[in-house]
Design an enzyme around this catalytic site. Structure first.
Site, short mmCIF file in Angstrom:
data_model
loop_
_atom_site.label_atom_id
_atom_site.label_comp_id
_atom_site.label_asym_id
_atom_site.label_seq_id
_atom_site.Cartn_x
_atom_site.Cartn_y
_atom_site.Cartn_z
N ASN A 33 -9.40 14.61 19.09
CA ASN A 33 -8.84 14.84 17.75
C ASN A 33 -9.82 14.45 16.64
OD1 ASN A 33 -5.75 15.58 17.04
ND2 ASN A 33 -5.92 14.91 19.16
N ASN A 45 0.96 17.27 25.06
CA ASN A 45 1.23 17.83 23.73
C ASN A 45 2.29 18.92 23.83
OD1 ASN A 45 -0.06 20.15 24.74
ND2 ASN A 45 -2.03 19.60 23.80
N ILE A 46 2.65 19.50 22.69
CA ILE A 46 3.76 20.45 22.66
C ILE A 46 3.45 21.71 23.47
CG2 ILE A 46 4.63 19.64 20.43
CD1 ILE A 46 3.34 22.14 19.17
N CYS A 62 1.31 9.38 17.41
CA CYS A 62 0.66 10.37 18.26
C CYS A 62 -0.42 11.03 17.42
CB CYS A 62 1.68 11.36 18.82
SG CYS A 62 2.81 12.05 17.60
N ASP A 68 0.30 13.77 14.71
CA ASP A 68 0.89 13.88 13.38
C ASP A 68 2.07 12.93 13.18
OD1 ASP A 68 -0.90 15.95 12.62
OD2 ASP A 68 0.31 17.38 13.75
N TRP A 110 5.29 13.41 14.35
CA TRP A 110 6.64 13.99 14.20
C TRP A 110 7.16 14.63 15.50
CZ3 TRP A 110 3.85 16.71 9.77
CH2 TRP A 110 3.01 17.71 10.24
N ASP A 111 6.46 14.46 16.62
CA ASP A 111 6.96 14.98 17.89
C ASP A 111 7.09 13.86 18.93
OD1 ASP A 111 7.27 17.78 17.29
OD2 ASP A 111 5.09 17.96 17.28
N ARG A 112 6.00 13.42 19.50
CA ARG A 112 6.05 12.36 20.50
C ARG A 112 6.44 11.01 19.91
NH1 ARG A 112 0.25 14.24 22.87
NH2 ARG A 112 0.09 14.79 20.66
N LYS A 153 9.86 18.68 12.89
CA LYS A 153 9.89 20.05 12.37
C LYS A 153 10.87 20.91 13.18
CE LYS A 153 5.48 21.08 12.41
NZ LYS A 153 4.27 21.85 12.03
#
Length: 742
Positions: free
Chosen positions: A326, A351-352, A413, A415, A417-419, A455
């Site tokens: 990253n 990741n997603i 993680c 950003d 907003w997921d993990r 999101k």
């Protein structure tokens, strides 16, 4: 008066803004085969092969001779024509629907209609939740009844931030403060307007930190352990890049979180580790005396603290390789040399894109004809359960640090907003019994997922022009699956049942409610979704007996320590398997807007039928069999049941089973030939899994039989084996009697 005027205008305009569409019948004798919701209008009714098919502005309804398919349009991910005459519909929650037509032309016509209906909206107002709310307001206003509050969440949700700060006992005099730097979302569009930070950190410093964190998502405190003062914080990745940038204010803020914890915990130091940790760790030493070397040197009021701050754990959800990669995109991870008194741990969560691929493999597996000989290996190859295992382990690491080691934790993680919400929300669920109540779970979802900007519009694909398939991923569904795994392992620790979670999965995508619209709170405020749509919590409210766990005991473990190994996890059959649909209601009478004069809270409970469909998505249980007099609040019953299950679970863990095929729970959970999956039976009444309890008993008694045979062989001369067997039989009969009584 202005509010009444605005409400009246809404009612007047409902018919004009969301007019009913003209019904087109392919056969004049056909009628709409379902009861329409407020604001719903059926556009097409036709005949498929051996079925009646109908399409409205909210759902696709297919009535076969022996079954019914009833699915919201936004739950459908794709539609394609297969075998010339067959439509193949893939749903976002793993279901697949097939519909056969008599002619190729008719199949193509319905393909065109459906593709137009499931297309992401050009305007958010095109989603059905807006029409549903507007028509509901008009209907009940015309009846001169006040039902507006029924579509709103409770005060515990609307005042969640203030209530949570008070409940968790933050020391707002010396250690912490509430910053309004993000008022009107002027600092970060995906963060809440109020955040908790160390008391001596200024807003100017926060602005500097925001320039160094991904999407300006600065470290914000979201949880405080009420006994030892350790906190959980969350943020986005630091923007180190290949140049190796660093930010002194960011380093100061991270270190200050640990200092503030030390200050906040002084008043509670005498209470640390006094019976607050799990039984698994009750024999551990007193970790409060551990001293860490600190090279912290900054000018702040915290330097005079008498208690040395604990070493802060920075939990990076990614792998080390991904974190370093990253840096090429301007991100990166914390360098331990720049963050003294901190420890950085990488969890290796996918990741997603990997999660989406895994979910697609799982969906393909669950919708094909099962091959009993290869099904287990096929499930393993999807890696879905492996991903759940890593997520549970990550959350458990946070729990260990906060509850056992009394250390503050910072989670991020890429950003954030997921993990990050997956880990933080799961850790809070394990740490705090409040979040395992119906109201507390609502607060948890609103805070960690909605306030901090998961999101939903992009991940679920129902945002304005959200056509980018690379942005879609069942992140929230994956987290709900983990909650389901916890419900299985701790059947008496959750106030809500499996049906609650299944319904939440459906309405994450259905767009009947406005709770999960848009990508963040700023967008929801700009679109006024709270005023113009209904809340999903109006359906999943605490008073709704359809979603109550009859085994719930408020006296169960305060902190949960689950088993996270893949062999102890189970496929969520109620969501993923086509023949094990959720516990759905029998009719549409009990909705967020009930029939006038009825009392949804007093509806009696009964056994729910099996169904393949998504029937009655807005309703709750309504049947005629009253509940038994045996109450789930019987503490001795709940404690014994929970204790028996936990002891059996630990015995499996300690037995050293190394392979999935050798584990009886793996065989049950993955549907080995000749044995029914655990939880495949539908819930009793409010969703208590009778089949689940029976399978628990079968596994426990089967394990007891092995113990009995062993004792008979080794103690044959003493005759003790028969006594053990008799005692086991009595225990099993007692529990079977309770299940039968339910």
């Amino acid at each position: 008066q202005d509010e009444e005027t605005q409400h009246s205008l809404e009612c007047i305009q409902a018919n004009q803004i969301f007019p009913r569409k003209q019904l087109i019948r392919e056969d004049e004798n056909l009628q709409v085969p379902f009861l329409e919701l407020h604001g719903e209008s059926t556009e097409y009714v036709g005949r498929a092969e051996d079925a009646v098919i109908a399409l409205s502005n909210y759902r696709l309804h297919i009535k076969f001779k022996e079954s019914v398919v009833n699915v919201p349009l936004q739950l459908i991910e794709s539609v394609e024509c297969r075998d010339i005459f067959q439509l193949h519909l893939t749903c976002k929650d793993c279901k697949v629907i097939r519909c056969q037509f008599s002619t190729f032309e008719q199949c193509q016509e319905w393909l065109k209609r459906l593709n137009g209906a499931i297309r992401p909206p050009a305007r958010i107002e095109d989603l059905f939740s807006f029409a549903y709310h507007a028509w509901c307001m008009e209907v009940y206003a015309s009846e001169k009844e006040q039902h507006g509050d029924l579509c709103r969440p409770g005060e515990h949700v609307t005042s969640r931030f203030k209530n949570e700060v008070e409940r968790m006992g933050f020391d707002m005099n010396n250690a912490w403060r509430i910053s309004n730097i993000n008022e009107k979302y002027k600092l970060c569009g995906s963060y809440p307007q109020e955040i908790i930070v160390p008391a001596w950190i200024t807003d100017k410093e926060l602005e500097s930190v925001a320039s160094f964190r991904s999407w300006k998502r600065i470290p914000a405190v979201v949880y405080r352990h009420q006994s030892n003062g350790a906190v959980i914080s969350r943020c986005g990745q630091p923007e180190v890049s290949w140049w190796g940038w660093r930010n002194a204010d960011d380093e100061h803020l991270v270190q200050s979180v640990a200092k503030a914890c030390a200050s906040d915990s002084r008043s509670n130091s005498s209470k640390l580790m006094n019976g607050n940790c799990s039984r698994d760790f009750s024999n551990g030493g007193d970790l409060s005396d551990v001293e860490f070397d600190s090279s912290i040197s900054n000018a702040s009021g915290a330097e005079s603290l008498a208690i040395q701050p604990q070493k802060l754990l920075i939990l990076d959800a990614r792998s080390y390789a991904a974190a370093v990669a990253n840096r090429a995109k301007g991100g990166g991870c914390e360098c331990p040399e720049y963050y003294p008194n901190c420890e950085v741990v990488f969890m290796g969560m996918a990741n997603i894109h990997s999660i989406r691929k895994s979910f697609q493999s799982l969906r393909l597996l669950c919708t094909q004809m099962p091959d009993p000989g290869n099904w287990l290996s096929a499930l393993e190859s999807t890696k879905w359960l492996q991903h759940l295992s890593v997520l549970l382990k990550s959350a458990l690491l946070v729990v260990h640090a906060v509850d056992r080691d009394q250390r503050p934790v910072l989670v991020h993680c890429s950003d954030g907003w997921d993990r990050t919400p997956q880990i933080v929300a799961l850790a809070k669920l394990l740490l705090d019994p409040y979040y395992r109540t119906t109201e507390g779970f609502q607060v948890l979802v609103e805070t960690e997922w909605l306030d901090f900007g998961h999101k939903f519009a992009d991940r679920c694909g129902h945002g304005e022009n959200s056509d980018d398939l690379n942005e879609r991923c069942p992140v929230f569904l994956q987290w709900l699956d983990c909650v389901h795994q916890l419900q299985r392992q701790f059947p008496c620790s959750f106030e809500f049942n499996e049906a609650f979670l299944v319904k939440l999965v459906q309405h994450t995508y259905s767009c009947l409610f406005g709770t999960f619209l848009c990508n963040n709170a700023k967008e929801r405020g700009e679109k006024h979704t709270q005023e113009r749509t209904c809340s999903v919590w109006s359906l999943l409210r605490a008073a709704n007996k359809a979603f109550k766990n009859l085994l719930y005991s408020s006296q169960s473990e305060s902190v949960l320590y689950p088993v996270c190994h893949v062999r102890n996890l189970m496929l969520w059959s109620a969501v993923y398997l086509p023949c094990s649909s959720p516990s759905t209601p029998t009719d549409d009478t009990c909705a967020p807007y009930p029939v006038p004069g009825s009392s949804p809270e007093d509806q009696p409970l009964g056994r729910l039928p099996k169904t393949r469909s998504f029937d009655n998505l807005t309703s709750a249980c309504d049947s005629s069999v009253p509940p038994t007099n045996r109450r789930s609040s019987d503490p001795s019953l709940n404690e014994n049941l929970n204790e028996k299950w936990q002891e059996h679970r630990r015995s499996l863990e300690l037995s050293g089973l190394g392979t999935a095929g050798d584990d009886p729970f793996e065989a049950d959970s993955l549907g080995k030939q000749g044995r029914a999956p655990l939880g495949a039976e539908l819930s009793v009444a409010a969703g208590v899994a009778e089949g689940q309890m029976e399978n628990i008993l079968q596994e426990a008694t089967k394990d007891d039989v092995g113990l009995e045979e062993h004792l008979r062989g080794s103690l044959e001369t003493g005759g003790k084996g028969e006594e053990v067997a008799l005692e086991k039989e009595k225990r099993a009969e007692s529990l079977h009697g309770y299940v039968s009584e339910l």
